[in-house]
Each structure stands twice: as structure tokens, then as C-alpha cells.
Scaffold this active site. Structure first.
Site, PDB file in Angstrom:
ATOM      1  N   GLU A  60      51.383 157.383 -34.141  1.00 35.02           N
ATOM      2  CA  GLU A  60      51.709 155.952 -34.144  1.00 35.02           C
ATOM      3  C   GLU A  60      52.954 155.731 -33.306  1.00 35.02           C
ATOM      4  O   GLU A  60      53.492 156.685 -32.731  1.00 35.02           O
ATOM      5  CB  GLU A  60      51.922 155.458 -35.575  1.00 35.02           C
ATOM      6  CG  GLU A  60      53.061 156.169 -36.302  1.00 35.02           C
ATOM      7  CD  GLU A  60      53.295 155.675 -37.723  1.00 35.02           C
ATOM      8  OE1 GLU A  60      52.866 154.569 -38.071  1.00 35.02           O
ATOM      9  OE2 GLU A  60      53.924 156.427 -38.488  1.00 35.02           O
ATOM     10  N   LYS A 115      57.062 154.651 -47.102  1.00 31.18           N
ATOM     11  CA  LYS A 115      57.949 153.803 -46.287  1.00 31.18           C
ATOM     12  C   LYS A 115      59.362 153.954 -46.863  1.00 31.18           C
ATOM     13  O   LYS A 115      59.824 153.146 -47.662  1.00 31.18           O
ATOM     14  CB  LYS A 115      57.456 152.354 -46.314  1.00 31.18           C
ATOM     15  CG  LYS A 115      57.952 151.546 -45.136  1.00 31.18           C
ATOM     16  CD  LYS A 115      57.151 150.300 -44.928  1.00 31.18           C
ATOM     17  CE  LYS A 115      57.812 149.324 -43.976  1.00 31.18           C
ATOM     18  NZ  LYS A 115      58.085 149.831 -42.638  1.00 31.18           N
TER      19      LYS A 115
HETATM   20  N1  PMP Z   1      54.306 152.407 -38.568  1.00 31.86           N
HETATM   21  C1  PMP Z   1      55.593 152.452 -38.917  1.00 31.86           C
HETATM   22  C2  PMP Z   1      56.338 153.731 -38.769  1.00 31.86           C
HETATM   23  C3  PMP Z   1      56.235 151.309 -39.407  1.00 31.86           C
HETATM   24  O1  PMP Z   1      57.528 151.339 -39.759  1.00 31.86           O
HETATM   25  C4  PMP Z   1      55.496 150.099 -39.529  1.00 31.86           C
HETATM   26  C5  PMP Z   1      56.135 148.862 -40.092  1.00 31.86           C
HETATM   27  N2  PMP Z   1      57.192 148.382 -39.335  1.00 31.86           N
HETATM   28  C6  PMP Z   1      54.155 150.096 -39.121  1.00 31.86           C
HETATM   29  C7  PMP Z   1      53.585 151.282 -38.672  1.00 31.86           C
HETATM   30  C8  PMP Z   1      53.322 148.860 -39.223  1.00 31.86           C
HETATM   31  O2  PMP Z   1      53.058 148.555 -40.576  1.00 31.86           O
HETATM   32  P1  PMP Z   1      52.804 147.086 -41.079  1.00 31.86           P
HETATM   33  O3  PMP Z   1      51.652 146.552 -40.316  1.00 31.86           O
HETATM   34  O4  PMP Z   1      52.494 147.241 -42.530  1.00 31.86           O
HETATM   35  O5  PMP Z   1      54.046 146.297 -40.820  1.00 31.86           O
END
Ligand code: PMP
Length: 290
Positions: free
Chosen positions: A184, A151
């Protein structure tokens, strides 16, 4: 009073919260972050977010200049300072201040800042009506370029996809990987309900291992669904009974159309509703109380 931002151990009002133009987070997107939520005085899945932050930093060989315990304290302090019981927390760790070259060895110390603010909630109509999304040509980064599991502050891959969706009149983009498999969305993971199955792409295809994703999988299992990580194509998405997205800010979002194909009945699905309700239950009771 303006919100108070934590920067390297001190608090600054929003207007005075600054980092250097020589910070490599800004110059090169060299850094990592987390987006976390607190619900009614509890930080939801705090340990999971902190562990993921440390994992992202580990791969980048970025030393976070504090312990995980100190990070928990700093997050809680920032929430309390801003009197926020329901908030959105952004934790950012950059490579720190260096010179104009990209060599991280020139940055002696990472910069840490924490912003806690009111969460901008999505309109309730989104959860009632569902969202229409579009798949875009920009593919998710190959795991051997910048692995989507990191991230990192480099979100241009997602931003390019978001621009494509917005240019076509949609709020969110479905991203495939370079092989054409579903990865995603720009800031959420994707799920498919097919009969009794709850399916989501495996991380090796190039996705962020979402923390809400893990909750949805756990809830799916408790509802008696057959939960699996599976390689999916757009055809699988179009022909699903239900599709939904998961993310910290968005929670669980029903998807009713993808690339103009109606999903299931064209209305938010029953399983999606059950998973959203169970997730909201979890956020009321779980979490690091402060
Ligand atoms: N995919 C991406 C690219 C993201 O940036 C995020 C978070 N905003 C998610 C999936 C979802 O992750 P989380 O459930 O940990 O917020």
C-alpha cells in the site's frame, strides 16, 4: 474562537489541550487511532471506523474506557461544539499515563482524545492531472511485527517510507512487503484496473484494511467490474490500465506514473473517474446524521 478538543470527557481549547509526557502513547507509540470524515452534517462510515478502532485496541489488549455508543456521542458532540458539518475527525486512544518502563500494566486507564478540524482538501488539480509516485526500499511491517491492520500510533514504518519519497521529490511512496509484493502507500490503499478487472492486494500481505478501499470495491462491483484481492508485483502496477489510491482524506486519487513508468494513457483513467464520482455520491447521502 480556537477549536475545542475532547479529552477524557471534557473540552479544552486547542492551546490548553494537553496530555502527560508520561502517557505511553507519546513514550512508546502505544495506542490506536482513527481518521474519519464528515460531509455536510453526516459522519461517513462511522460504524466501520469505530469497529476498526475497537479491533485495533483488542489486539493491543487496550481497554477503551467507554462504550461504542458513548464514542459515537463524543464524536458528534466534538463536531457540534466546533460547528463543523464538513470536517476531519481524529480519534486517539492511548495506553494512558504510566511510568518510564514500557509495561502497559503500569497504565491504569487509557487516554481518549478527539480532534475535529476543518479538512485540508487536496487541490482539485490532483484529481484532474493525477499523481506521480515512487516505490521505496522501506518495506511495510511484517504482519507478525506490528501488523499493518492495527491502526496504531506507531507510524514510523510509514514515515520512513514518506521520507524516502520526499527525498526523491515525490509526495507519496508505494510500499512493498518484505516478499516484494505490492502492499500500500503510506496513508492510502492501492488499486489496479486491468481490462474489466479491479484488483487490490489482500490484507494478509500486510496492509491496513481501508474503509475507502471497501467502498471502492463495492462501487467496482456495482459498475460491473470483476473485483478481486490479488497478489501484485511492481510489474503489474507498471502495466495496469489505471492505478488509483484510496483513503479517507484523499478519497480516490488517480496515479499516472509509478517509478517513471507511464500508467495507461498517462492521464487519470475512465474507471477511476467513475469510481471517484460514485464515491462522492456516496459521501453525500450515506453516513451518521448529526
Ligand atoms: N493505509 C494506511 C497505512 C493508512 O494510514 C490509511 C488511512 N489513512 C489507509 C490505508 C486508508 O484507510 P481508510 O480508507 O480507512 O482511510
Amino acid at each position: 474562537m480556537s477549536i475545542q478538543i475532547f479529552i477524557d470527557g471534557k473540552f479544552f481549547p486547542k492551546e490548553k489541550a494537553m496530555v502527560s509526557v508520561f502517557d505511553h502513547g507519546l513514550l512508546y507509540g502505544d495506542g490506536v487511532f482513527e481518521g474519519i470524515r464528515s460531509y455536510n452534517g453526516r459522519v461517513f462510515k462511522l460504524k466501520e471506523h469505530i469497529d476498526r478502532l475497537w479491533e485495533s485496541a483488542h489486539t493491543l489488549m487496550l481497554t477503551i474506557p467507554m462504550t461504542k455508543g458513548e464514542m459515537v456521542e463524543a464524536i458528534v458532540k466534538t463536531l457540534k461544539k466546533n460547528r463543523l458539518r464538513d470536517g476531519y475527525i481524529r480519534v486517539v486512544v492511548t495506553r494512558g499515563v504510566g511510568d518510564l518502563g514500557l509495561d502497559p500494566r503500569k497504565c491504569p486507564r487509557a487516554t481518549v482524545f478527539i480532534i475535529a478540524d476543518k479538512i485540508k482538501l487536496y487541490p482539485e488539480s490532483l484529481y484532474q492531472k493525477g499523481l506521480e509516485i515512487i516505490s521505496v526500499a522501506t518495506t511495510r511491517s511484517h504482519p507478525e511485527t506490528v501488523n499493518p491492520q492495527i491502526k496504531s500510533l506507531n507510524y514510523l514504518n510509514n514515515i520512513l517510507a514518506k521520507i524516502e519519497a520526499v527525498n526523491s521529490g515525490y509526495e507519496e511512496a508505494l510500499m512493498l512487503n518484505a516478499q516484494g509484493f505490492v502492499a500500500e502507500c503510506t496513508g492510502e490503499n492501492v488499486f489496479v484496473v486491468r481490462g474489466n478487472e479491479l484488483l487490490t492486494p489482500p490484507p494478509y500481505l500486510g496492509i491496513l484494511r481501508g474503509i475507502t478501499r471497501a467502498c471502492a470495491m463495492e462501487i467496482g462491483t456495482s459498475l460491473g467490474l470483476d473485483v478481486r484481492e490479488e497478489v501484485l508485483t511492481r510489474h503489474d502496477i507498471y502495466n495496469a490500465d489505471e492505478v488509483f489510491l484510496t483513503g479517507t482524506a484523499a478519497e480516490i486519487v488517480p496515479i499516472v506514473k509509478v517509478d517513471n513508468r507511464v500508467i495507461g494513457t498517462g492521464k487519470p483513467g475512465r474507471r477511476t473517474g467513475e469510481i471517484l464520482a460514485a464515491f462522492r455520491g456516496m459521501t453525500r447521502t450515506d453516513g451518521h446524521a448529526f
